[in-house]
Design a protein around this motif. Structure first.
Motif, PDB file in Angstrom:
ATOM      1  N   ASP A   1       1.171  -0.999   0.273  1.00  0.00           N
ATOM      2  CA  ASP A   1      -0.170  -0.705   0.218  1.00  0.00           C
ATOM      3  C   ASP A   1       0.940   1.261   0.158  1.00  0.00           C
ATOM      4  N   LYS A   2       1.672   1.333   0.936  1.00  0.00           N
ATOM      5  CA  LYS A   2       2.684   2.302   1.453  1.00  0.00           C
ATOM      6  C   LYS A   2       4.305   2.728  -0.452  1.00  0.00           C
ATOM      7  N   ASN A   3       4.104   1.545  -1.165  1.00  0.00           N
ATOM      8  CA  ASN A   3       4.422   1.378  -2.058  1.00  0.00           C
ATOM      9  C   ASN A   3       4.290   0.911  -3.353  1.00  0.00           C
ATOM     10  N   PRO A   4       2.896   0.950  -4.274  1.00  0.00           N
ATOM     11  CA  PRO A   4       2.978   0.146  -5.423  1.00  0.00           C
ATOM     12  C   PRO A   4       3.701  -0.289  -6.118  1.00  0.00           C
ATOM     13  N   ARG A   5       4.316   0.386  -6.307  1.00  0.00           N
ATOM     14  CA  ARG A   5       5.716   0.010  -7.537  1.00  0.00           C
ATOM     15  C   ARG A   5       6.652  -1.702  -7.341  1.00  0.00           C
ATOM     16  N   LEU A   6       6.522  -1.563  -5.856  1.00  0.00           N
ATOM     17  CA  LEU A   6       7.006  -2.863  -4.888  1.00  0.00           C
ATOM     18  C   LEU A   6       6.171  -4.186  -5.872  1.00  0.00           C
ATOM     19  N   ILE A   7       7.129  -4.999  -6.408  1.00  0.00           N
ATOM     20  CA  ILE A   7       6.653  -6.352  -7.292  1.00  0.00           C
ATOM     21  C   ILE A   7       6.640  -7.135  -6.352  1.00  0.00           C
ATOM     22  N   ILE A   8       5.651  -8.272  -6.223  1.00  0.00           N
ATOM     23  CA  ILE A   8       5.692  -9.297  -5.184  1.00  0.00           C
ATOM     24  C   ILE A   8       4.679 -10.592  -6.099  1.00  0.00           C
ATOM     25  N   GLY A   9       5.690 -11.836  -5.462  1.00  0.00           N
ATOM     26  CA  GLY A   9       5.401 -12.878  -6.532  1.00  0.00           C
ATOM     27  C   GLY A   9       5.427 -13.615  -5.311  1.00  0.00           C
ATOM     28  N   LEU A  10       4.792 -15.158  -6.299  1.00  0.00           N
ATOM     29  CA  LEU A  10       3.958 -16.173  -5.814  1.00  0.00           C
ATOM     30  C   LEU A  10       5.086 -17.547  -7.064  1.00  0.00           C
TER      31      LEU A  10
END
Ligand code: SF4
Length: 318
Positions: free
Chosen positions: A57-66
Protein backbone atom coordinates in the motif's frame (compact mmCIF):
# COMPACT_ATOMS: atom_id res chain seq x y z
CA UNK A 1 15.23 -28.57 -4.75
CA UNK A 2 13.72 -25.25 -3.73
CA UNK A 3 17.03 -24.05 -2.30
CA UNK A 4 18.68 -24.70 -5.65
CA UNK A 5 15.82 -23.06 -7.56
CA UNK A 6 16.10 -19.98 -5.32
CA UNK A 7 19.87 -19.82 -5.81
CA UNK A 8 19.48 -20.05 -9.59
CA UNK A 9 16.82 -17.33 -9.66
CA UNK A 10 19.02 -15.12 -7.51
CA UNK A 11 21.88 -15.67 -10.01
CA UNK A 12 19.58 -14.51 -12.82
CA UNK A 13 18.78 -11.31 -10.95
CA UNK A 14 22.40 -10.62 -9.99
CA UNK A 15 23.58 -11.21 -13.56
CA UNK A 16 21.09 -8.58 -14.78
CA UNK A 17 22.35 -5.94 -12.36
CA UNK A 18 19.92 -6.41 -9.46
CA UNK A 19 21.20 -6.44 -5.89
CA UNK A 20 20.12 -8.62 -2.99
CA UNK A 21 18.84 -7.08 0.24
CA UNK A 22 18.15 -8.64 3.62
CA UNK A 23 15.34 -6.23 4.42
CA UNK A 24 11.91 -6.42 2.80
CA UNK A 25 11.55 -2.67 3.42
CA UNK A 26 14.45 -1.99 1.00
CA UNK A 27 13.27 -4.41 -1.66
CA UNK A 28 11.71 -3.54 -5.03
CA UNK A 29 10.92 -7.19 -5.70
CA UNK A 30 9.86 -9.83 -3.14
CA UNK A 31 9.39 -13.40 -4.33
CA UNK A 32 8.18 -16.35 -2.28
CA UNK A 33 9.60 -19.59 -3.61
CA UNK A 34 7.08 -22.10 -2.35
CA UNK A 35 6.43 -25.74 -1.63
CA UNK A 36 2.99 -27.31 -1.84
CA UNK A 37 3.87 -30.72 -0.52
CA UNK A 38 1.86 -29.98 2.64
CA UNK A 39 -1.19 -27.82 3.20
CA UNK A 40 0.44 -26.26 6.26
CA UNK A 41 3.28 -24.87 4.11
CA UNK A 42 0.75 -23.24 1.77
CA UNK A 43 -1.16 -21.65 4.65
CA UNK A 44 2.08 -20.14 5.95
CA UNK A 45 2.91 -18.62 2.55
CA UNK A 46 -0.53 -17.01 2.24
CA UNK A 47 -0.20 -15.60 5.76
CA UNK A 48 3.26 -14.20 5.00
CA UNK A 49 2.01 -12.67 1.76
CA UNK A 50 -0.91 -11.00 3.54
CA UNK A 51 1.56 -9.43 5.95
CA UNK A 52 3.15 -7.54 3.03
CA UNK A 53 -0.06 -5.63 2.28
CA UNK A 54 0.92 -2.49 4.27
CA UNK A 55 4.26 -2.40 2.44
CA UNK A 56 2.54 -2.72 -0.95
CA UNK A 57 0.00 0.00 0.00
CA UNK A 58 2.86 2.33 0.87
CA UNK A 59 4.85 1.50 -2.29
CA UNK A 60 2.61 0.37 -5.18
CA UNK A 61 5.70 -0.12 -7.39
CA UNK A 62 6.88 -2.95 -5.14
CA UNK A 63 6.63 -6.23 -7.09
CA UNK A 64 5.41 -9.21 -5.06
CA UNK A 65 5.45 -12.70 -6.52
CA UNK A 66 4.46 -16.26 -5.80
CA UNK A 67 6.97 -18.67 -7.33
CA UNK A 68 7.45 -22.46 -7.32
CA UNK A 69 5.12 -25.41 -6.83
CA UNK A 70 2.36 -23.51 -5.07
CA UNK A 71 2.25 -21.02 -7.95
CA UNK A 72 1.86 -23.90 -10.40
CA UNK A 73 -0.88 -25.52 -8.35
CA UNK A 74 -2.83 -22.36 -7.54
CA UNK A 75 -2.31 -20.50 -10.85
CA UNK A 76 -4.51 -17.39 -11.05
CA UNK A 77 -6.59 -18.66 -8.09
CA UNK A 78 -3.83 -17.14 -5.95
CA UNK A 79 -4.96 -13.73 -7.20
CA UNK A 80 -8.39 -14.27 -5.64
CA UNK A 81 -6.69 -14.82 -2.29
CA UNK A 82 -3.94 -12.17 -2.64
CA UNK A 83 -5.17 -9.58 -5.19
CA UNK A 84 -2.02 -7.46 -4.86
CA UNK A 85 0.24 -10.24 -6.22
CA UNK A 86 2.07 -9.11 -9.38
CA UNK A 87 3.49 -12.39 -10.62
CA UNK A 88 2.67 -16.08 -10.31
CA UNK A 89 5.42 -18.26 -11.76
CA UNK A 90 5.57 -22.07 -11.73
CA UNK A 91 8.83 -24.05 -11.34
CA UNK A 92 9.11 -24.82 -15.06
CA UNK A 93 9.02 -21.12 -15.95
CA UNK A 94 11.56 -19.78 -13.48
CA UNK A 95 14.27 -19.51 -16.15
CA UNK A 96 12.35 -16.48 -17.47
CA UNK A 97 11.54 -14.79 -14.17
CA UNK A 98 13.68 -11.69 -14.72
CA UNK A 99 12.15 -11.01 -18.18
CA UNK A 100 8.67 -11.38 -16.69
CA UNK A 101 9.50 -8.90 -13.96
CA UNK A 102 10.95 -6.43 -16.50
CA UNK A 103 7.61 -6.67 -18.32
CA UNK A 104 5.71 -5.90 -15.11
CA UNK A 105 8.00 -2.94 -14.36
CA UNK A 106 7.36 -1.56 -17.85
CA UNK A 107 3.63 -2.24 -18.27
CA UNK A 108 2.45 -2.48 -14.65
CA UNK A 109 0.46 -5.60 -15.59
CA UNK A 110 0.07 -8.91 -13.77
CA UNK A 111 1.83 -12.00 -15.10
CA UNK A 112 0.82 -15.65 -14.64
CA UNK A 113 3.43 -18.05 -16.04
CA UNK A 114 2.71 -21.73 -15.45
CA UNK A 115 2.71 -25.02 -17.37
CA UNK A 116 5.46 -27.05 -18.97
CA UNK A 117 8.54 -25.05 -19.75
CA UNK A 118 11.92 -25.74 -21.24
CA UNK A 119 13.91 -28.89 -20.38
CA UNK A 120 15.86 -28.65 -17.10
CA UNK A 121 18.05 -25.56 -17.00
CA UNK A 122 21.30 -25.75 -18.88
CA UNK A 123 24.44 -25.13 -16.85
CA UNK A 124 23.65 -22.12 -14.73
CA UNK A 125 26.23 -19.39 -14.09
CA UNK A 126 27.19 -19.17 -10.42
CA UNK A 127 28.81 -16.02 -9.11
CA UNK A 128 29.19 -17.27 -5.56
CA UNK A 129 30.01 -20.91 -4.93
CA UNK A 130 29.80 -22.71 -1.59
CA UNK A 131 31.88 -25.65 -0.40
CA UNK A 132 28.79 -27.78 -0.86
CA UNK A 133 26.73 -27.23 -4.02
CA UNK A 134 23.56 -28.72 -5.46
CA UNK A 135 23.30 -29.78 -9.09
CA UNK A 136 19.97 -30.55 -10.71
CA UNK A 137 20.34 -34.02 -12.26
CA UNK A 138 16.72 -34.45 -13.24
CA UNK A 139 13.40 -32.76 -12.78
CA UNK A 140 9.85 -33.99 -12.36
CA UNK A 141 8.52 -37.37 -11.32
CA UNK A 142 6.50 -40.15 -12.97
CA UNK A 143 5.43 -41.93 -9.82
CA UNK A 144 2.14 -40.33 -8.81
CA UNK A 145 2.23 -41.34 -5.17
CA UNK A 146 -1.36 -40.71 -4.14
CA UNK A 147 -0.50 -37.98 -1.60
CA UNK A 148 1.98 -36.04 -3.72
CA UNK A 149 1.60 -32.99 -5.91
CA UNK A 150 5.06 -33.14 -7.53
CA UNK A 151 4.17 -34.84 -10.86
CA UNK A 152 1.39 -32.28 -11.34
CA UNK A 153 3.43 -29.18 -10.58
CA UNK A 154 6.94 -30.17 -11.74
CA UNK A 155 5.88 -32.37 -14.64
CA UNK A 156 7.23 -35.72 -15.82
CA UNK A 157 10.78 -36.97 -15.29
CA UNK A 158 13.42 -35.42 -17.53
CA UNK A 159 17.09 -36.22 -16.95
CA UNK A 160 19.76 -33.69 -17.87
CA UNK A 161 22.52 -34.94 -20.17
CA UNK A 162 25.31 -36.53 -18.15
CA UNK A 163 28.11 -34.56 -19.86
CA UNK A 164 26.34 -31.29 -19.02
CA UNK A 165 26.10 -32.26 -15.33
CA UNK A 166 29.78 -33.27 -15.28
CA UNK A 167 30.74 -29.93 -16.88
CA UNK A 168 28.73 -28.10 -14.22
CA UNK A 169 30.47 -30.10 -11.47
CA UNK A 170 33.86 -29.21 -12.99
CA UNK A 171 32.92 -25.53 -13.14
CA UNK A 172 31.77 -25.60 -9.49
CA UNK A 173 34.93 -27.42 -8.44
CA UNK A 174 37.11 -24.82 -10.19
CA UNK A 175 35.24 -22.13 -8.23
CA UNK A 176 35.85 -23.88 -4.90
CA UNK A 177 33.08 -26.45 -4.38
CA UNK A 178 34.25 -29.64 -2.65
CA UNK A 179 30.95 -31.45 -2.27
CA UNK A 180 28.33 -32.06 -4.96
CA UNK A 181 24.78 -33.04 -4.07
CA UNK A 182 22.90 -34.39 -7.08
CA UNK A 183 19.22 -33.58 -6.96
CA UNK A 184 16.25 -35.35 -8.42
CA UNK A 185 12.77 -35.95 -7.05
CA UNK A 186 13.36 -39.60 -7.91
CA UNK A 187 17.12 -39.69 -8.54
CA UNK A 188 17.06 -43.51 -8.72
CA UNK A 189 15.37 -43.17 -12.14
CA UNK A 190 18.11 -40.94 -13.63
CA UNK A 191 18.61 -42.01 -17.24
CA UNK A 192 20.49 -40.14 -19.93
CA UNK A 193 20.43 -42.43 -22.98
CA UNK A 194 21.34 -45.47 -20.90
CA UNK A 195 23.62 -43.64 -18.48
CA UNK A 196 22.20 -44.32 -15.04
CA UNK A 197 22.90 -42.78 -11.64
CA UNK A 198 25.87 -45.12 -11.05
CA UNK A 199 27.48 -43.90 -14.32
CA UNK A 200 26.95 -40.29 -13.29
CA UNK A 201 28.53 -40.94 -9.87
CA UNK A 202 31.52 -42.53 -11.62
CA UNK A 203 31.93 -39.58 -13.99
CA UNK A 204 31.84 -36.98 -11.19
CA UNK A 205 34.15 -39.06 -9.02
CA UNK A 206 37.05 -38.41 -11.39
CA UNK A 207 36.88 -34.62 -11.02
CA UNK A 208 39.94 -33.95 -8.91
CA UNK A 209 38.71 -31.03 -6.80
CA UNK A 210 35.51 -32.79 -5.75
CA UNK A 211 35.93 -34.61 -2.44
CA UNK A 212 32.41 -35.78 -1.65
CA UNK A 213 29.36 -36.73 -3.69
CA UNK A 214 25.84 -37.23 -2.40
CA UNK A 215 22.48 -37.72 -4.10
CA UNK A 216 18.81 -37.34 -3.11
CA UNK A 217 16.09 -38.66 -3.17
CA UNK A 218 16.17 -42.43 -3.72
CA UNK A 219 12.92 -44.29 -4.38
CA UNK A 220 12.84 -47.85 -2.96
CA UNK A 221 11.17 -49.26 -6.08
CA UNK A 222 13.94 -48.09 -8.41
CA UNK A 223 17.10 -48.06 -6.29
CA UNK A 224 19.35 -50.63 -7.92
CA UNK A 225 22.36 -52.64 -6.86
CA UNK A 226 24.71 -50.75 -9.21
CA UNK A 227 24.28 -47.64 -7.02
CA UNK A 228 25.37 -49.57 -3.91
CA UNK A 229 28.34 -50.93 -5.85
CA UNK A 230 29.29 -47.41 -6.97
CA UNK A 231 29.05 -46.32 -3.34
CA UNK A 232 31.34 -49.13 -2.29
CA UNK A 233 33.87 -48.69 -5.14
CA UNK A 234 34.05 -44.89 -5.23
CA UNK A 235 35.44 -43.43 -1.99
CA UNK A 236 34.08 -39.94 -2.72
CA UNK A 237 30.47 -41.17 -2.81
CA UNK A 238 29.20 -40.82 0.76
CA UNK A 239 27.71 -44.04 2.16
CA UNK A 240 24.41 -42.35 2.83
CA UNK A 241 21.06 -43.14 1.29
CA UNK A 242 17.95 -41.03 1.77
CA UNK A 243 15.30 -43.58 0.83
CA UNK A 244 11.83 -42.73 2.14
CA UNK A 245 9.80 -45.72 3.32
CA UNK A 246 6.72 -43.55 4.15
CA UNK A 247 4.95 -46.45 5.93
CA UNK A 248 5.64 -49.94 7.25
CA UNK A 249 2.18 -51.24 6.39
CA UNK A 250 1.55 -52.93 3.02
CA UNK A 251 -2.06 -51.75 3.06
CA UNK A 252 -1.00 -48.11 3.46
CA UNK A 253 1.88 -48.43 0.97
CA UNK A 254 -0.65 -49.67 -1.58
CA UNK A 255 -3.01 -46.79 -0.80
CA UNK A 256 -0.06 -44.42 -1.24
CA UNK A 257 0.77 -46.05 -4.62
CA UNK A 258 4.39 -46.50 -3.53
CA UNK A 259 5.02 -49.61 -5.71
CA UNK A 260 6.90 -51.66 -3.08
CA UNK A 261 6.00 -53.69 -0.03
CA UNK A 262 7.44 -53.66 3.47
CA UNK A 263 9.30 -56.86 2.62
CA UNK A 264 10.75 -55.30 -0.62
CA UNK A 265 12.00 -52.36 1.44
CA UNK A 266 13.61 -54.58 4.08
CA UNK A 267 15.27 -56.73 1.40
CA UNK A 268 16.70 -53.62 -0.25
CA UNK A 269 18.10 -52.39 3.07
CA UNK A 270 19.66 -55.80 3.63
CA UNK A 271 21.23 -55.73 0.16
CA UNK A 272 22.55 -52.19 0.67
CA UNK A 273 24.15 -53.15 3.99
CA UNK A 274 25.67 -56.29 2.51
CA UNK A 275 27.35 -54.36 -0.30
CA UNK A 276 28.16 -51.20 1.72
CA UNK A 277 28.55 -52.31 5.36
CA UNK A 278 29.05 -48.73 6.66
CA UNK A 279 25.98 -47.33 4.85
CA UNK A 280 23.60 -45.09 6.81
CA UNK A 281 19.99 -44.93 5.68
CA UNK A 282 17.57 -42.07 6.24
CA UNK A 283 13.84 -42.03 5.64
CA UNK A 284 10.62 -40.03 5.53
CA UNK A 285 7.32 -41.15 7.07
CA UNK A 286 3.74 -39.97 6.89
CA UNK A 287 1.59 -40.86 9.88
CA UNK A 288 -2.19 -40.59 9.99
CA UNK A 289 -2.55 -41.36 6.28
CA UNK A 290 -6.28 -41.82 5.45
CA UNK A 291 -7.29 -45.35 6.43
CA UNK A 292 -4.33 -45.92 8.74
CA UNK A 293 -5.32 -48.01 11.75
CA UNK A 294 -3.47 -48.49 15.02
CA UNK A 295 -2.16 -51.81 13.64
CA UNK A 296 -0.81 -50.06 10.48
CA UNK A 297 0.88 -47.47 12.66
CA UNK A 298 2.47 -50.23 14.76
CA UNK A 299 3.86 -51.79 11.57
CA UNK A 300 5.53 -48.46 10.73
CA UNK A 301 6.92 -48.23 14.26
CA UNK A 302 8.30 -51.77 14.01
CA UNK A 303 9.90 -51.01 10.61
CA UNK A 304 11.67 -48.03 12.18
CA UNK A 305 12.96 -50.24 14.99
CA UNK A 306 14.05 -52.94 12.59
CA UNK A 307 15.93 -50.72 10.12
CA UNK A 308 17.51 -48.32 12.66
CA UNK A 309 17.57 -45.25 10.38
CA UNK A 310 20.24 -42.61 10.90
CA UNK A 311 17.42 -40.04 10.83
CA UNK A 312 13.85 -39.67 9.62
CA UNK A 313 11.56 -36.82 8.67
CA UNK A 314 8.18 -37.72 10.15
CA UNK A 315 5.07 -35.76 9.22
CA UNK A 316 1.44 -36.09 10.11
CA UNK A 317 -0.68 -36.39 6.98
CA UNK A 318 -1.75 -32.99 5.71
FE1 SF4 B 1 6.13 -37.39 -5.02
FE2 SF4 B 1 8.44 -38.64 -4.47
FE3 SF4 B 1 6.20 -40.06 -5.05
FE4 SF4 B 1 7.46 -38.64 -6.96
S1 SF4 B 1 8.29 -40.44 -5.83
S2 SF4 B 1 5.22 -38.73 -6.61
S3 SF4 B 1 8.15 -36.86 -5.81
S4 SF4 B 1 6.55 -38.74 -3.26
Amino acid sequence: MNKLDSALMLEQFLSKGHKQTDSEKDADIILFNTCSVRKHAEDKVYNNLRMLKPLKDKNPRLIIGLVGCMAEKEKSLALDKIPFLDIICGPNQEHAIVDAIDEITKNRNKVVKTGEGVPPAKMAARTSVNLSEYILAMKGCNNFCSYCVVPYVRGRETSRPMDEIVEEAKMLSEKGAKEIILLGQCISSYDDRGNRLSHLLNAIHYIEGIKRIRFVTSHPAYTAEDVFKAMQDLPKVCPHLHMPAQSGSDKILKAMNRKYTRSDYLKLVEKARKIVPEIEIASDFIVGFPGETEADFEETASLIKEVRFINSFVFKYS
